[in-house]
Design a protein around this motif. Sequence first.
Motif, mmCIF file in Angstrom:
data_model
loop_
_atom_site.group_PDB
_atom_site.id
_atom_site.type_symbol
_atom_site.label_atom_id
_atom_site.label_comp_id
_atom_site.label_asym_id
_atom_site.label_seq_id
_atom_site.Cartn_x
_atom_site.Cartn_y
_atom_site.Cartn_z
ATOM 1 N N PRO A 136 -21.245 21.543 29.066
ATOM 2 C CA PRO A 136 -20.347 22.143 30.065
ATOM 3 C C PRO A 136 -20.606 21.608 31.468
ATOM 4 N N LEU A 137 -21.891 21.401 31.771
ATOM 5 C CA LEU A 137 -22.228 20.926 33.110
ATOM 6 C C LEU A 137 -21.661 19.538 33.352
ATOM 7 N N MET A 162 -16.770 24.314 40.234
ATOM 8 C CA MET A 162 -17.639 25.491 40.251
ATOM 9 C C MET A 162 -16.965 26.666 39.561
ATOM 10 N N THR A 165 -17.274 26.133 35.903
ATOM 11 C CA THR A 165 -18.647 26.406 35.462
ATOM 12 C C THR A 165 -18.839 27.901 35.266
ATOM 13 N N ILE A 168 -16.858 29.313 32.292
ATOM 14 C CA ILE A 168 -17.499 28.996 31.010
ATOM 15 C C ILE A 168 -18.712 29.890 30.802
ATOM 16 N N ARG A 169 -19.488 30.074 31.869
ATOM 17 C CA ARG A 169 -20.691 30.896 31.788
ATOM 18 C C ARG A 169 -20.345 32.347 31.432
ATOM 19 N N MET A 226 -25.665 33.898 44.498
ATOM 20 C CA MET A 226 -25.483 32.479 44.830
ATOM 21 C C MET A 226 -25.842 32.218 46.286
ATOM 22 N N TYR A 231 -26.470 28.595 48.228
ATOM 23 C CA TYR A 231 -25.224 27.914 47.882
ATOM 24 C C TYR A 231 -24.334 27.854 49.119
#
Lengths: 270, 283
Positions: A136-137, A162, A165, A168-169, A226, A231
């Motif tokens: 996925p990354l 992002m 990501t 998906i997570r 984050m 981030y």
Amino acid sequence: MFKDITIGQYVEGNSFIHKMDARVKILLSLFYIIILFLISSPVAYAVFTAFTLFLVYLSKVPPKFILRGLKPMMYILVFTAVLNLFMTQGSTVLWVCPFWSTLKITKEGLTTAVLMILRLVYLVIGTSVLTLTTSPLMLTDGIEKILKPFEIIKVPSHEIAMMMTIAIRFIPTLSEETEKIMKAQMARGADFESGNVLKRAKAMIPLLVPLFISAFRRADDLAVAMDSRCYHGGKNRTRMKQMKMTVRDLWATLFMVGFAAAVIFIQKLM
Amino acid sequence: MIDIEKLSFSYDDEETHEKKFVIKELDLYIDKGSFVAVLGHNGSGKSTLAKHLNGILLPSGGKVYIAGMDTADEKNTFSIRSTAGMVFQNPDNQIVAAVVEDEVAFAPENLGVPPEEIRRRVDECLEIVNMSEFAKSSPSRLSGGQKQRVAIAGVLAMEPECIILDEPTAMLDPKGRREVMRTIKSLNKSRGMTVVLITHYMDEAAMADRIVVMEKGSVIIDDVPKKVFSEVEKIKEIGLDVPQVTELLFRLRSMGIDMPEDIISVEECEKVILDRLKGLKND
Ligand SMILES: Nc1ncnc2c1ncn2[C@@H]1O[C@H](COP(=O)(O)OP(=O)(O)OP(=O)(O)O)[C@@H](O)[C@H]1O
Ligand SMILES: [Mg+2]
């Protein structure tokens, strides 16, 4: 309900396709889809089928994973097939309904139906090979890199990546939560299974409202977490796993272009 | 390490439009390498205090200094956040990536650390929290305690001097709690990491070197655990509990059996009771 989604269900492996650069893989997958929609002759399809099977073989992904990706597509497949089968107008009539003569199957209808099914199936197989062989990354990083040039027309490439990501997570987390809420509502007498479409859609409200509330709370928490880890968007961000293209990717691209030329040649010829 | 001077935090109430204070003129100094537990009722301002320690919230009044840096100064933001790492209650809501090692790499990536160095930190931090074997797993397949240890590794990858944990065990089962507490303790003992642990569990607080009890946005008790828990009645008056062993000895005492007041760990309690029983046998 989210369990059947193949995206993010990366199968670890060491095959040629696994080792390819994600960017090249994504672009070649797009290329694969374009070819798929350019061809229509049976011979071209036969060649394309052989090529698709070869890809699956090359990826060394157990076919059951790919079939699993097709399962949620079942209804759409049947629906398109039936629609095309009966709705396409044509000259060669193969079958007419004895009770209602407007309902008939023509030769053209049959070919379109088969063609549409094959297109959809290969579309799913092609993208499954991509998502099953790319972590996925790497997938999101690849998309970010591919979209980078479009930043001049204000495409937020890093943000898109992002968002993917995080999506998906959170698919497994939210699916677990959906199940939990569903059971809780069922314990209070909610009925998700019976009744007509409208009634069932209505029954989803007590499921969706708590799910949305919890998703917003999660989003809030995640944003703070984050922030706490410094981030600040894509600027000056480095990546632990670097992508690099190798000779392998060159060969794959050449092979793909060669295949495309051959298939389109066959299509034109027959 | 952490220096809080007359910190106040208020928000405007939506209905009455008056200022409501969540934290009021709070002073607190935390030494480098110490292990401080923060206790207090729901709504006493613990999480709000924690969010001031890495600049997620900025003071309405007073100052917060982390390793000498003022949190209100914007150019310190990232150095403060990487000096004082923060772990939150819900392990599911703080994990960003779909693979454990990518999750741990998230913070150093944000800080622009070179790739090889990130790799080194990720391997080291997973080792510290004892999760190396799960480096390639998906966090969603892990237990709560394992997820929380991954979250701790994700913070350690910034190489912080101090780690702040806001009820990290609240959503875990007893096994997960033990794993996480063992990790936290070893970070403090063997690596000299400054730890601020917000918790509702008294036996966790008993492991700290110092306990700070908050009530309505102020610090009302600040002492070593043995002292804090020896005053069982006072603690109960505030509406908090004491560790189970302290409670046991307290009840024995109130039955007229002479027992020491400053016992907070199971081992100590076991020894005290055994000694008493041996004493009885000899008599
Ligand atoms: N910006 C804000 N707007 C409205 N209310 C707020 C705001 N910030 C804090 N509060 C209120 O301040 C109080 C203290 O919150 P805080 O989360 O710090 O408590 P806590 O000690 O962490 O509690 P808990 O043990 O439940 O985690 C809560 O009642 C909260 O509703
Ligand atoms: Mg809190």
